[in-house]
Design an enzyme around this catalytic site. Sequence first.
Site, mmCIF file in Angstrom:
data_model
loop_
_atom_site.group_PDB
_atom_site.id
_atom_site.type_symbol
_atom_site.label_atom_id
_atom_site.label_comp_id
_atom_site.label_asym_id
_atom_site.label_seq_id
_atom_site.Cartn_x
_atom_site.Cartn_y
_atom_site.Cartn_z
ATOM 1 N N GLU A 256 2.213 6.593 8.440
ATOM 2 C CA GLU A 256 2.845 5.355 7.971
ATOM 3 C C GLU A 256 2.326 5.125 6.573
ATOM 4 O OE1 GLU A 256 4.979 3.477 9.528
ATOM 5 O OE2 GLU A 256 4.853 4.385 11.504
ATOM 6 N N CYS A 295 2.496 -3.644 3.585
ATOM 7 C CA CYS A 295 3.321 -2.450 3.386
ATOM 8 C C CYS A 295 4.806 -2.784 3.402
ATOM 9 C CB CYS A 295 3.012 -1.424 4.465
ATOM 10 S SG CYS A 295 3.216 -2.075 6.129
HETATM 11 P P1 NAP Z 1 -5.718 4.599 1.664
HETATM 12 O O1 NAP Z 1 -6.636 4.569 0.518
HETATM 13 O O2 NAP Z 1 -4.746 5.706 1.748
HETATM 14 O O3 NAP Z 1 -6.656 4.586 2.958
HETATM 15 C C1 NAP Z 1 -6.124 4.471 4.255
HETATM 16 C C2 NAP Z 1 -7.161 4.911 5.261
HETATM 17 O O4 NAP Z 1 -7.405 6.318 5.090
HETATM 18 C C3 NAP Z 1 -8.515 4.245 5.107
HETATM 19 O O5 NAP Z 1 -9.087 4.051 6.366
HETATM 20 C C4 NAP Z 1 -9.308 5.282 4.311
HETATM 21 O O6 NAP Z 1 -10.685 5.167 4.477
HETATM 22 C C5 NAP Z 1 -8.800 6.527 4.976
HETATM 23 N N1 NAP Z 1 -9.010 7.755 4.214
HETATM 24 C C6 NAP Z 1 -8.857 7.961 2.898
HETATM 25 N N2 NAP Z 1 -9.096 9.261 2.599
HETATM 26 C C7 NAP Z 1 -9.405 9.865 3.784
HETATM 27 C C8 NAP Z 1 -9.760 11.199 4.145
HETATM 28 N N3 NAP Z 1 -9.835 12.150 3.243
HETATM 29 N N4 NAP Z 1 -10.028 11.453 5.442
HETATM 30 C C9 NAP Z 1 -9.946 10.481 6.389
HETATM 31 N N5 NAP Z 1 -9.629 9.194 6.092
HETATM 32 C C10 NAP Z 1 -9.353 8.901 4.814
HETATM 33 O O7 NAP Z 1 -4.863 3.259 1.776
HETATM 34 P P2 NAP Z 1 -5.410 1.759 1.723
HETATM 35 O O8 NAP Z 1 -5.802 1.473 0.310
HETATM 36 O O9 NAP Z 1 -6.389 1.504 2.807
HETATM 37 O O10 NAP Z 1 -4.098 0.950 2.107
HETATM 38 C C11 NAP Z 1 -3.106 0.621 1.196
HETATM 39 C C12 NAP Z 1 -1.917 1.546 1.329
HETATM 40 O O11 NAP Z 1 -1.505 1.606 2.685
HETATM 41 C C13 NAP Z 1 -0.716 1.057 0.562
HETATM 42 O O12 NAP Z 1 -0.152 2.138 -0.138
HETATM 43 C C14 NAP Z 1 0.239 0.553 1.649
HETATM 44 O O13 NAP Z 1 1.599 0.628 1.304
HETATM 45 C C15 NAP Z 1 -0.093 1.429 2.787
HETATM 46 N N6 NAP Z 1 0.195 0.774 4.064
HETATM 47 C C16 NAP Z 1 1.210 1.256 4.831
HETATM 48 C C17 NAP Z 1 1.501 0.656 6.056
HETATM 49 C C18 NAP Z 1 2.615 1.169 6.939
HETATM 50 O O14 NAP Z 1 2.701 0.723 8.076
HETATM 51 N N7 NAP Z 1 3.442 2.082 6.499
HETATM 52 C C19 NAP Z 1 0.767 -0.449 6.480
HETATM 53 C C20 NAP Z 1 -0.251 -0.916 5.671
HETATM 54 C C21 NAP Z 1 -0.540 -0.288 4.461
HETATM 55 P P3 NAP Z 1 -11.598 4.353 3.425
HETATM 56 O O15 NAP Z 1 -11.090 2.956 3.418
HETATM 57 O O16 NAP Z 1 -12.949 4.504 3.999
HETATM 58 O O17 NAP Z 1 -11.413 5.030 2.094
#
Ligand code: NAP
Length: 514
Positions: A256, A295
Amino acid sequence: MITLESYTNGRWQGGSGESVSLRNPTTEEHIAEVSSHGVDLAAAFSWGREQGGPALREVGFRKRGECLKALSTAIHEHREELLDLSIQSAGTTRSDAKFDIDGATGTLAAYAHFAKAIEEDAFLVDGEGGQLGRTPRFWGQHILVPKHGIAVHINAFNFPVWNMAEKMACSLLAGMPVIEKPGTPTAMLAWRVAQIIVESGLLPGGAFQFVCGGARTLLDHTGPQDCVAFTGSSRTGAHLRSNANAVRHNVHINIEADSLNAAILGPDVDADAEAYGLFLSNVQLDITQKAGQKCTAVRRILVPEERVDEVAQDLCAHLERVKVGDPAERETRMGPLASAAQLEDVTRGIGRLAAEAEVLTGGPERTSEKGYFVAPTLLKAKDPGQGVFHEIEVFGPCATILPYSGEAGDAIALANRGGGGLVASLYSNKRGFAEEVCLGISPWHGRVWIGSDKLADQASPPGTVLPQSYHGGPGRAGGGGELGGLRGLEPYLQRTAVQGFQGWVEKAFGGAEK
Ligand code: NAP
């Protein structure tokens, strides 16, 4: 200062080595430390697979549904404490905090309700059986059975409680144990909910584990019966999808990701229409709720050319009335962004859009010396076809007006340029226009929300994800899907086609005919 711990192998444990420091987004005060270094992930996977899975599968869907209801109640009992913690640790207003926390308990309760419609069995019957041979003696029936692995849930920072609960609801009901990893910036709230879940004693050992901190090697431990559900940016999603171990074992990864959601104002909706009021309030809500860190928030506002000035003026008036400030104060309607990194990303992103647009209100500047605040920002594209508006997701309180001709075909072409979205909202009282646009954008969107005068006081806003409806989207939105009632269980179940003697297959697996 609190140290956030992980819960694995039946015990709470703080990470070792270098930790990340979490801050109150309003005051920038240090509030917690978190690290997942030293947490034995291999042992966590084993405990889940060997203890949690069998214990969950010992009972059927209905019993697991009852457990979800009890979990919902257990979390709800801590509602006031959790709302306060959300305000303090995630910078949400009380209303934004309710959206996350009540959304979580509501989704757990909804899945408990869906479970009542399922037989108390070890499998789900999938559709009707059918004749496979010359005569009905050779018969086929599809069934769905829980996978014997772990559901790894990697969650985004913006909905620390709902994101964990909506994923958990589906896997636990399906019969798969979970390892939850929250987004680090708001992990404090997820950690407190994890404590409540563990203390409730409602789940068997190994069914729920929680890894707090970076946990970058989680996917290295996955195997063929495991699955991963990820919510976050498309960049991280692509990185996870290419994890060598997960690729080797064909681990199912549900993604997602982000989405440049469009709101389309139909040419028939004039200023007197109730649908126009609905459009203005929904767009304002999407820009300011959770400071735009949603999102499903609208990022592109498609407005017929001749209406652009009027709509821009009305939206600016709505946005300029929004009181931005300390989310603990009652009159505040929009709080800060969740972290310093978010502030940097959002101000940079608004700056990039503003280079190709007119800034109607707000702008790319930080609006306070302390705290991660920016103003609700509305832009008007100089050229709506410019790639930047269809490529950059500013994950904050910002959206851009894109003028279009008023023709359905133009609206469809612009909306689809987002490359795949979670939701598009459409405002029209003309059925023909609504149908044409809906069908034209459906291949590119997981959900189409249609607002009209008839719905003005009835519908929840397009940004709200409901457990009954599918949540996901193609392309840029990640290509995954969650929720949608019992459809949400599918990633956690194996579909098996059982073929054999009709009398036996139907009796054992034929659902109502048994
Ligand atoms: P993110 O930086 O991609 O991180 C998402 C999750 O992935 C976090 O728990 C992060 O951990 C983890 N992560 C990052 N790199 C990883 C790796 N190499 N291995 C394992 N886990 C890893 O996104 P975010 O900043 O938290 O959220 C914002 C984004 O999410 C926006 O782009 C938004 O559009 C999207 N979003 C989408 C939805 C949907 O339902 N489609 C819902 C909400 C948000 P850490 O935090 O520890 O880095």
